[in-house]
Design an enzyme around this catalytic site. Sequence first.
Site, PDB file in Angstrom:
ATOM      1  CG  ASP A   1      -2.284   0.576   0.956  1.00 29.42           C
ATOM      2  OD1 ASP A   1      -2.357   1.484   0.107  1.00 29.42           O
ATOM      3  OD2 ASP A   1      -3.259   0.181   1.618  1.00 29.42           O
TER       4      ASP A   1
ATOM      5  CD  GLU B   1       0.530   4.929  -7.498  1.00 34.52           C
ATOM      6  OE1 GLU B   1      -0.457   4.679  -8.210  1.00 34.52           O
ATOM      7  OE2 GLU B   1       1.078   6.040  -7.469  1.00 34.52           O
ATOM      8  CD1 TRP B   2      -4.763   3.236  -3.011  1.00 33.42           C
ATOM      9  CD2 TRP B   2      -3.803   5.162  -2.360  1.00 33.42           C
ATOM     10  NE1 TRP B   2      -4.371   3.091  -1.704  1.00 33.42           N
ATOM     11  CE2 TRP B   2      -3.777   4.253  -1.285  1.00 33.42           C
ATOM     12  CE3 TRP B   2      -3.266   6.434  -2.191  1.00 33.42           C
ATOM     13  CZ2 TRP B   2      -3.216   4.579  -0.042  1.00 33.42           C
ATOM     14  CZ3 TRP B   2      -2.711   6.770  -0.965  1.00 33.42           C
ATOM     15  CH2 TRP B   2      -2.681   5.834   0.094  1.00 33.42           C
ATOM     16  N   GLY B   3      -3.285   4.585  -8.174  1.00 30.65           N
ATOM     17  CA  GLY B   3      -3.252   5.253  -9.478  1.00 30.65           C
ATOM     18  C   GLY B   3      -2.790   6.697  -9.424  1.00 30.65           C
TER      19      GLY B   3
ATOM     20  CG  ASP C   1      -9.545   1.955  -1.078  1.00 30.55           C
ATOM     21  OD1 ASP C   1      -8.509   1.953  -1.780  1.00 30.55           O
ATOM     22  OD2 ASP C   1      -9.540   1.770   0.154  1.00 30.55           O
TER      23      ASP C   1
HETATM   24  C1  GLA Z   1      -6.035   1.131   1.416  1.00 32.71           C
HETATM   25  C2  GLA Z   1      -6.140   0.165   0.244  1.00 32.71           C
HETATM   26  C3  GLA Z   1      -7.273  -0.804   0.489  1.00 32.71           C
HETATM   27  C4  GLA Z   1      -7.029  -1.557   1.791  1.00 32.71           C
HETATM   28  C5  GLA Z   1      -6.846  -0.577   2.931  1.00 32.71           C
HETATM   29  C6  GLA Z   1      -6.375  -1.264   4.216  1.00 32.71           C
HETATM   30  O1  GLA Z   1      -7.153   1.952   1.490  1.00 32.71           O
HETATM   31  O2  GLA Z   1      -6.340   0.857  -0.949  1.00 32.71           O
HETATM   32  O3  GLA Z   1      -7.393  -1.718  -0.593  1.00 32.71           O
HETATM   33  O4  GLA Z   1      -5.917  -2.387   1.648  1.00 32.71           O
HETATM   34  O5  GLA Z   1      -5.885   0.413   2.630  1.00 32.71           O
HETATM   35  O6  GLA Z   1      -6.184  -0.374   5.250  1.00 32.71           O
END
Ligand code: GLA
Length: 409
Positions: free
Chosen positions: A171, A204-206, A226
């Site tokens: 993450d 890393e969420w893009g 997410d």
């Molecule tokens: C981030 C990630 C999620 C999950 C949470 C856990 O938000 O994007 O997919 O793994 O952390 O805390």
Amino acid sequence: MKKRSILFFPAITGLFIFLNFQLPAAFGQPLLKENIIASQINQADNLAQTPPMGWNSWNAFNTDITEQKIKDAAQAMVSSGMKAAGYEYINIDDAWMDTVRDAEGRLQADPKRFPHGIKALADYVHSLGLKIGIYESSGTKTCAGYPGSLHHEKTDAESFAKWGIDYLKLDNCYNENESYRKRYTEMEQSLLATGRPIVFSICEWGVKDPYQWAPSISNLWRTTGDISDNWNSMIDIVDQQVGLNKYAGPGHWNDPDMLEVGNGGMTNTEYETHFSMWAMLAAPLIAGNDLLHMTETTREILTNKDVIAVDQDPAGKEGYKITDNGNQEVWVKPLSDGSYAVLLLNRGEGRAFMTTTVEKIGLQKAASYKVVNLWEQGNSYRPKSYSTNDLIRSSVASHGVAMFRVSPE
Ligand code: GLA
């Protein structure tokens, strides 16, 4: 003997030349022993040749996880037929750790919720013929506040390998604004240095266009924030995948996040759309529901073998959108046998009659084409087929899809 491993450079084709230097401390002058470890190059290259399939604890359980819940999920993956359908990884997400490292600086499992430790759990998962994944963050803490891997990459990768971990999701929380490339490469090198094949999933969420740099150091990378268990979140993620298909291929995949199928926030029609779109996108199919308590319909959606075959097609081509009139879209995915997966998506609030043609799809010329419906309605998802010389058509429910495999006859 002190052993040091350095990853030098990613070579042109995405292959890595991995050199291993061994420095025997006993010598006054260190003896450099250069050694290309072919097996490690192969390991890195052979992983995730099709998008990973499995389950992850986050969407169903959030931080409320225990050893028993993970074991239950593993058992249910086998007894539900999901393992037979191709699901393989049981992935523990955030909150598996103790709040502190041990005296040697190593990560340790929460002693109450995981009393037998991760190694014992990994042995159990492996005994069912499955693989196990784990979660960490490339910052000082995980998103839920547990110890992070930043500056502990080598130690943590060694722990994961020692425990028998097969998949790491890394993450981006508490990253201290340190270079994303450096943080993720550091872990990639540390994983490679263990010698254990470990699928590397970048989360890393893009944020920093990961498709530009992640393919050479990982097997999959999140392209968005997410997912939530509702239609708007899911369809918004679909919109964010447009244009990314060129970055995906065997060993390296765009990851639009884990599945919400069966978590209750969408209708079954919407879950079929969710699952079908992920298959069209050659996305990792990581179920995120409570496998022990799922409904028969959820099980049938998750194990639709025809849709899974589209996702897992060995050519590894991600699908793309060919038409869009606002509420109705047509997506296609070229498959290895010369056929195409075709998906008619109706985002509108009412039922729509939708069409496309084999010409628009780009299929090779033939006198006629077989159109196999991958989602026949009813209790069992047995495909029914028809022949066409051009038109592909279907009445499509609101928020639904019609999904076909079309091949020259
Ligand atoms: C981030 C990630 C999620 C999950 C949470 C856990 O938000 O994007 O997919 O793994 O952390 O805390």
